[in-house]
Write a protein that holds these residues in place. Structure first.
Motif, PDB file in Angstrom:
ATOM      1  N   HIS B  70      -9.586  41.092 -36.719  1.00  0.00           N
ATOM      2  CA  HIS B  70      -9.549  41.345 -38.407  1.00  0.00           C
ATOM      3  C   HIS B  70     -10.921  41.975 -38.476  1.00  0.00           C
ATOM      4  O   HIS B  70     -10.845  42.746 -39.891  1.00  0.00           O
ATOM      5  CB  HIS B  70      -9.451  40.329 -38.984  1.00  0.00           C
ATOM      6  CG  HIS B  70      -7.532  40.081 -38.902  1.00  0.00           C
ATOM      7  ND1 HIS B  70      -7.273  39.855 -37.671  1.00  0.00           N
ATOM      8  CD2 HIS B  70      -6.310  39.869 -40.076  1.00  0.00           C
ATOM      9  CE1 HIS B  70      -5.826  39.399 -37.360  1.00  0.00           C
ATOM     10  NE2 HIS B  70      -5.433  40.347 -39.403  1.00  0.00           N
ATOM     11  N   ILE B 118      -6.363  43.173 -31.210  1.00  0.00           N
ATOM     12  CA  ILE B 118      -5.400  42.441 -32.113  1.00  0.00           C
ATOM     13  C   ILE B 118      -4.707  41.643 -31.074  1.00  0.00           C
ATOM     14  O   ILE B 118      -3.975  41.347 -30.393  1.00  0.00           O
ATOM     15  CB  ILE B 118      -4.811  43.584 -32.558  1.00  0.00           C
ATOM     16  CG1 ILE B 118      -5.562  44.561 -32.881  1.00  0.00           C
ATOM     17  CG2 ILE B 118      -3.768  42.964 -33.128  1.00  0.00           C
ATOM     18  CD1 ILE B 118      -4.693  45.955 -33.190  1.00  0.00           C
ATOM     19  N   HIS B 120      -1.532  40.086 -31.206  1.00  0.00           N
ATOM     20  CA  HIS B 120      -0.433  40.219 -31.001  1.00  0.00           C
ATOM     21  C   HIS B 120      -0.316  41.781 -29.955  1.00  0.00           C
ATOM     22  O   HIS B 120       0.612  42.259 -30.036  1.00  0.00           O
ATOM     23  CB  HIS B 120       0.703  41.040 -32.168  1.00  0.00           C
ATOM     24  CG  HIS B 120       0.716  40.093 -33.204  1.00  0.00           C
ATOM     25  ND1 HIS B 120       0.648  38.872 -33.419  1.00  0.00           N
ATOM     26  CD2 HIS B 120      -0.125  40.344 -34.524  1.00  0.00           C
ATOM     27  CE1 HIS B 120       0.272  38.174 -34.394  1.00  0.00           C
ATOM     28  NE2 HIS B 120       0.408  39.190 -35.600  1.00  0.00           N
ATOM     29  N   ASP B 139      -0.414  35.168 -39.212  1.00  0.00           N
ATOM     30  CA  ASP B 139      -0.976  36.310 -39.077  1.00  0.00           C
ATOM     31  C   ASP B 139       0.669  36.233 -39.334  1.00  0.00           C
ATOM     32  O   ASP B 139       1.658  36.157 -38.885  1.00  0.00           O
ATOM     33  CB  ASP B 139      -1.606  36.767 -37.797  1.00  0.00           C
ATOM     34  CG  ASP B 139      -1.148  38.655 -38.389  1.00  0.00           C
ATOM     35  OD1 ASP B 139      -2.122  38.673 -38.678  1.00  0.00           O
ATOM     36  OD2 ASP B 139      -0.400  39.073 -38.265  1.00  0.00           O
ATOM     37  N   HIS B 141       2.496  39.521 -38.540  1.00  0.00           N
ATOM     38  CA  HIS B 141       3.377  40.137 -37.931  1.00  0.00           C
ATOM     39  C   HIS B 141       3.333  39.630 -36.393  1.00  0.00           C
ATOM     40  O   HIS B 141       4.159  40.030 -35.399  1.00  0.00           O
ATOM     41  CB  HIS B 141       2.064  41.679 -37.759  1.00  0.00           C
ATOM     42  CG  HIS B 141       2.527  41.941 -39.304  1.00  0.00           C
ATOM     43  ND1 HIS B 141       1.191  42.345 -39.793  1.00  0.00           N
ATOM     44  CD2 HIS B 141       3.281  43.187 -39.461  1.00  0.00           C
ATOM     45  CE1 HIS B 141       1.877  43.157 -40.738  1.00  0.00           C
ATOM     46  NE2 HIS B 141       2.789  43.452 -40.698  1.00  0.00           N
ATOM     47  N   SER B 350      -3.535  49.959 -34.728  1.00  0.00           N
ATOM     48  CA  SER B 350      -2.956  48.477 -35.332  1.00  0.00           C
ATOM     49  C   SER B 350      -2.041  47.898 -34.491  1.00  0.00           C
ATOM     50  O   SER B 350      -1.429  48.410 -33.561  1.00  0.00           O
ATOM     51  CB  SER B 350      -1.879  48.909 -36.414  1.00  0.00           C
ATOM     52  OG  SER B 350      -0.865  48.939 -36.560  1.00  0.00           O
ATOM     53  N   CYS B 351      -1.228  46.473 -35.107  1.00  0.00           N
ATOM     54  CA  CYS B 351      -0.183  45.825 -33.678  1.00  0.00           C
ATOM     55  C   CYS B 351       0.745  46.432 -34.080  1.00  0.00           C
ATOM     56  O   CYS B 351       1.571  46.674 -32.449  1.00  0.00           O
ATOM     57  CB  CYS B 351      -0.621  44.600 -34.342  1.00  0.00           C
ATOM     58  SG  CYS B 351       0.385  44.316 -36.112  1.00  0.00           S
ATOM     59  N   CYS B 411      -8.424  45.270 -35.406  1.00  0.00           N
ATOM     60  CA  CYS B 411      -6.644  45.242 -36.907  1.00  0.00           C
ATOM     61  C   CYS B 411      -7.677  46.684 -37.586  1.00  0.00           C
ATOM     62  O   CYS B 411      -6.939  47.842 -38.003  1.00  0.00           O
ATOM     63  CB  CYS B 411      -6.988  44.718 -37.638  1.00  0.00           C
ATOM     64  SG  CYS B 411      -6.486  43.097 -37.209  1.00  0.00           S
ATOM     65  N   CYS B 414      -6.155  49.222 -40.596  1.00  0.00           N
ATOM     66  CA  CYS B 414      -4.820  47.989 -41.151  1.00  0.00           C
ATOM     67  C   CYS B 414      -4.784  47.179 -42.317  1.00  0.00           C
ATOM     68  O   CYS B 414      -3.932  47.733 -43.495  1.00  0.00           O
ATOM     69  CB  CYS B 414      -4.265  47.656 -39.812  1.00  0.00           C
ATOM     70  SG  CYS B 414      -2.773  46.533 -40.386  1.00  0.00           S
ATOM     71  N   LEU B 415      -6.281  46.746 -42.051  1.00  0.00           N
ATOM     72  CA  LEU B 415      -5.985  46.298 -43.624  1.00  0.00           C
ATOM     73  C   LEU B 415      -7.689  45.868 -43.613  1.00  0.00           C
ATOM     74  O   LEU B 415      -7.664  45.595 -45.022  1.00  0.00           O
ATOM     75  CB  LEU B 415      -5.775  44.431 -43.525  1.00  0.00           C
ATOM     76  CG  LEU B 415      -6.979  43.440 -43.217  1.00  0.00           C
ATOM     77  CD1 LEU B 415      -6.314  42.127 -43.249  1.00  0.00           C
ATOM     78  CD2 LEU B 415      -7.277  43.611 -41.415  1.00  0.00           C
ATOM     79  N   ASN B 433       1.316  49.208 -40.430  1.00  0.00           N
ATOM     80  CA  ASN B 433       2.810  48.574 -41.468  1.00  0.00           C
ATOM     81  C   ASN B 433       2.893  48.642 -42.581  1.00  0.00           C
ATOM     82  O   ASN B 433       3.725  48.107 -43.151  1.00  0.00           O
ATOM     83  CB  ASN B 433       2.534  47.570 -40.595  1.00  0.00           C
ATOM     84  CG  ASN B 433       1.914  45.902 -40.270  1.00  0.00           C
ATOM     85  OD1 ASN B 433       1.302  46.289 -41.728  1.00  0.00           O
ATOM     86  ND2 ASN B 433       1.375  45.917 -39.543  1.00  0.00           N
ATOM     87  N   ARG B 439      -4.213  48.676 -49.521  1.00  0.00           N
ATOM     88  CA  ARG B 439      -4.525  47.868 -48.180  1.00  0.00           C
ATOM     89  C   ARG B 439      -5.771  48.406 -47.821  1.00  0.00           C
ATOM     90  O   ARG B 439      -6.652  48.085 -46.688  1.00  0.00           O
ATOM     91  CB  ARG B 439      -2.944  47.998 -47.912  1.00  0.00           C
ATOM     92  CG  ARG B 439      -3.345  47.441 -46.168  1.00  0.00           C
ATOM     93  CD  ARG B 439      -2.341  46.165 -46.354  1.00  0.00           C
ATOM     94  NE  ARG B 439      -2.790  45.798 -44.946  1.00  0.00           N
ATOM     95  CZ  ARG B 439      -2.122  44.993 -44.411  1.00  0.00           C
ATOM     96  NH1 ARG B 439      -2.321  44.185 -44.979  1.00  0.00           N
ATOM     97  NH2 ARG B 439      -2.182  44.234 -42.530  1.00  0.00           N
TER      98      ARG B 439
END
Ligand code: SF4
Lengths: 189, 474
Positions: B70, B118, B120, B139, B141, B350-351, B411, B414-415, B433, B439
């Protein structure tokens, strides 16, 4: 996390649905390795502009932390990420309970482990409270009831175990550790 | 009780039942055994601290697997091999995970690991994710791993501590939500469009309190990467987990992966995994039926993942507060088209969408084309293993030749907590997502889309239906 079992306060209203965890505490503040002191980042983008100056349209400007310890918000509060930083930030900001017509699962679970009460009510109760900002309410954990002046008393869902832990100051990890023998038996089976 | 007299049960109930250390009672929740906990730097430091404070050790370090994803930069290290973090705190967080894992004997995939990625993406790639397991991670996800028929869900940091100390969680039994998806997908329509469409139907809070099982012919014909994309976004309709019954496609994916069972163990595992499916006659608390044949490339127009339209449709008029607020933030007008809006940034990663299939789809569309002049394009593979495989296929060369940035795994945007972010007001077409306000950076406007739609938008510099380019070229 011990709790007296009672919250008596006026409400503070954020009439917004689907308030997600990125609003409650933005991702940029997640590099912390502590749980304390996150109140200053609570609803950060709503309170401060890009340069860190106060926003004139900050909906939390009028919040009176001493007398408004119950947040009332639109449905699906706390949706999004699993960050426990969200209840940590709300508590540090001064809220002891949140009232909404729906809570996201992980947020609810995280809140209960930190003594922030998620009080889920029917739509009409939530709507009444959103229509009457600053209204006095009383939340009793032992009976899991919410009393709203001029409206009535309402039961809210609270699993008995969480209520028990909250009011007796019993820690859920201690409870799990007490089951060590059973866990070992399970692992060997 | 003999096997035959068991009542019909769902996939979820089978996995749940297998992991009950203690059933729930009127006063106490169930104690659920956790087979695997995945860890990363952001949601674990306070949990390790709590263990230290109480003088506890990690009960089963062999059931933990950690990575850094992250807070990590996606720019390559400097000539001296040093990675430059966005902030000193980000680096401190990663260092702390290293210290905690070393102290507790937990396997951590740091900068020098060929598996780092990541969380995931890495778990499935390593074969750590297996059918019938209970898997948790700090997390939301974590539901991604449900694509293998595991019960996998996100937890908060206090619970991360519970699992570190006891390998167990206190859990109330969730409800079940069956989502049957039937029919063949149209050309240009991918797993991402399917799940966006599903969230649009179920609503952002529609799955709250439930574990979803996805099934039906559309799901059966998907490869594992597509199934992961579907399960990944279960949380976006409020569900904690999404599951898909394992089948030959699942077993073929897992065979030979580093942490998958081997030799005789493999055969025995597959025999067992084959029993993990919902019995005929078993029912869900709620059932939703989706016709996949008329799903079109789908995109979000608002500030939560349930605000979805088919890409050629008009943006809804917005007669309620939430829609008006979303339109205001997105600077869109209800009733107008989303296709054609100028795009500042495209993020593929991203995941949800950073695996080989996603990268191949994007590369096929971008091959021999150029990214639009005013559009910045970031492509971030989900893991080191994915990065290497993509480079071996030459996908990175296609991206770079087109004018996109090919980054190190993580990540990323994504964030946007590692420094990869867009500018205030930017419109981003993103394969991630969440399109929540801010975000991807302060004031940034996010449109969620498939890798195909993102790649098409990268080329034209406008929100673009991938079919417009596919019919012309592919
Ligand atoms: S890629 Fe995004 S959603 Fe996935 S784990 Fe990272 S931050 Fe979370």
């Amino acid at each position: 996390m011990s709790h007296s079992g009672l919250v008596e306060s006026r409400t503070f209203c954020l009439p917004v649905k689907n308030i997600d965890t990125d609003q409650i505490i933005p991702g940029q503040f997640l590099t912390t390795t502590e749980r304390e002191g996150l109140g200053k980042f609570c609803f950060y983008s709503w309170r401060y502009d890009e340069k860190g100056n106060d926003r004139s349209d900050n909906p939390l400007k009028a919040h009176d932390a001493a007398n408004e310890q119950v947040l009332v918000a639109g449905s699906n509060f706390g949706c999004g990420s699993s960050r426990e930083h969200a209840p940590w930030a709300l508590l540090d900001f001064g809220f002891k309970a949140v009232i909404s017509s729906q809570f996201a699962d992980i947020f609810r679970s995280n809140s209960l482990k930190n003594g922030l009460l998620p009080v889920e009510v029917e739509d009409h109760v939530a709507q009444f409270l959103l229509d009457h900002p600053g209204h006095p309410v009383r939340i009793d954990i032992r009976s899991s009831t919410l009393s709203v002046e001029d409206l009535g008393e309402f039961e809210f869902p609270l699993d008995p175990f969480s209520a028990y832990c909250l009011t007796r100051g019993i820690d859920q990890l201690d409870f799990l550790l007490e089951n060590d023998a059973e866990i070992s038996r399970f692992e060997q089976a | 009780m003999s096997e035959s007299s068991q009542p019909s049960t769902t996939l979820f109930e089978k996995v749940w039942q297998r992991h009950l250390v203690r059933n729930e009672t009127a006063e106490t929740p169930a104690i659920l055994y956790i087979d695997l906990q995945l860890l990363h730097e952001v949601t674990s430091p306070q949990a390790f601290d709590e263990l230290k404070r109480r003088g506890l050790k990690v009960r089963r370090p062999d059931r933990c697997l950690a990575t850094i994803d992250h807070s990590t930069p996606t720019t390559p290290p400097d000539a001296g091999g040093v990675y430059h973090y966005h902030t000193p705190q980000a680096q401190a967080q990663v260092d702390m995970l290293h210290t905690n894992c070393a102290e507790q004997g937990i396997e951590l995939h740091g900068w020098d690991s060929p598996h780092r990625g990541i969380v995931h993406v890495m778990g499935p790639e390593m074969g750590a994710t297996q059918p019938g397991m209970t898997i948790v991670c700090g997390d939301s996800h974590t539901a991604t791993h449900g694509a293998f028929g595991a019960l996998a869900f996100g937890i908060g940091t206090t619970e991360v501590g519970h699992v570190l100390a006891t390998q167990c969680l206190l859990q109330a039994r969730p409800k079940t939500l069956g989502i049957r998806i039937e029919g063949k997908l149209q050309s240009g329509v991918t797993a991402k469009d399917v799940i966006l469409h599903v969230i649009g139907q179920v609503g952002v809070g529609g799955g709250t309190g439930s574990v979803i099982e996805y099934f039906g012919s559309t799901i059966r014909s998907m490869d594992m990467e597509s199934r992961m994309t579907v399960c990944n976004m279960s949380i976006e309709c409020g569900a904690r987990a999404g599951m898909i019954a394992p089948d030959e496609i699942t077993f073929n994916y897992l065979r030979g992966r580093p942490l998958a069972p081997r030799g005789e163990d493999w055969a025995a595992a597959v025999e067992d995994w084959k029993t993990l499916k919902t019995d005929p006659g078993a029912s869900y608390d709620r059932l939703v039926e989706i016709d996949a044949t008329n799903i079109e490339p789908s995109v979000t127009w608002g500030t939560n993942p349930g605000m979805v339209i088919a890409i050629n449709d008009a943006i809804p008029a917005g007669n309620d507060d939430a829609s008006r607020d979303a339109l205001d933030y997105m600077q869109f007008k209800g009733g107008t088209g989303l296709a054609g809006q100028p795009v500042d940034v495209v993020f593929i990663g991203s995941c949800t969408n950073s695996r080989m299939r996603d990268l191949r789809e994007a590369a096929a569309l971008m091959k021999n084309r150029k990214v639009a002049e005013n559009t910045r394009v970031l492509i971030v593979p989900g893991s080191e293993a994915t990065r290497k495989e993509a480079e071996a296929e030459g996908l990175n060369r296609i991206f770079v030749a087109a004018g996109a940035e090919w980054r190190e795994p993580g990540c990323s945007m994504c964030l946007a907590m590692n420094g990869d972010s867009a500018e205030p007001g930017d419109l981003v077409v993103s394969t991630s997502n969440r399109n929540f306000k801010g975000r991807q950076g302060r004031g940034v406007r996010t449109i969620l889309a498939s890798p195909l739609t993102a790649a098409a938008s990268a080329i034209t510099g406008r929100v673009t239906n991938p079919l417009d380019l596919m019919e012309a070229g592919e």
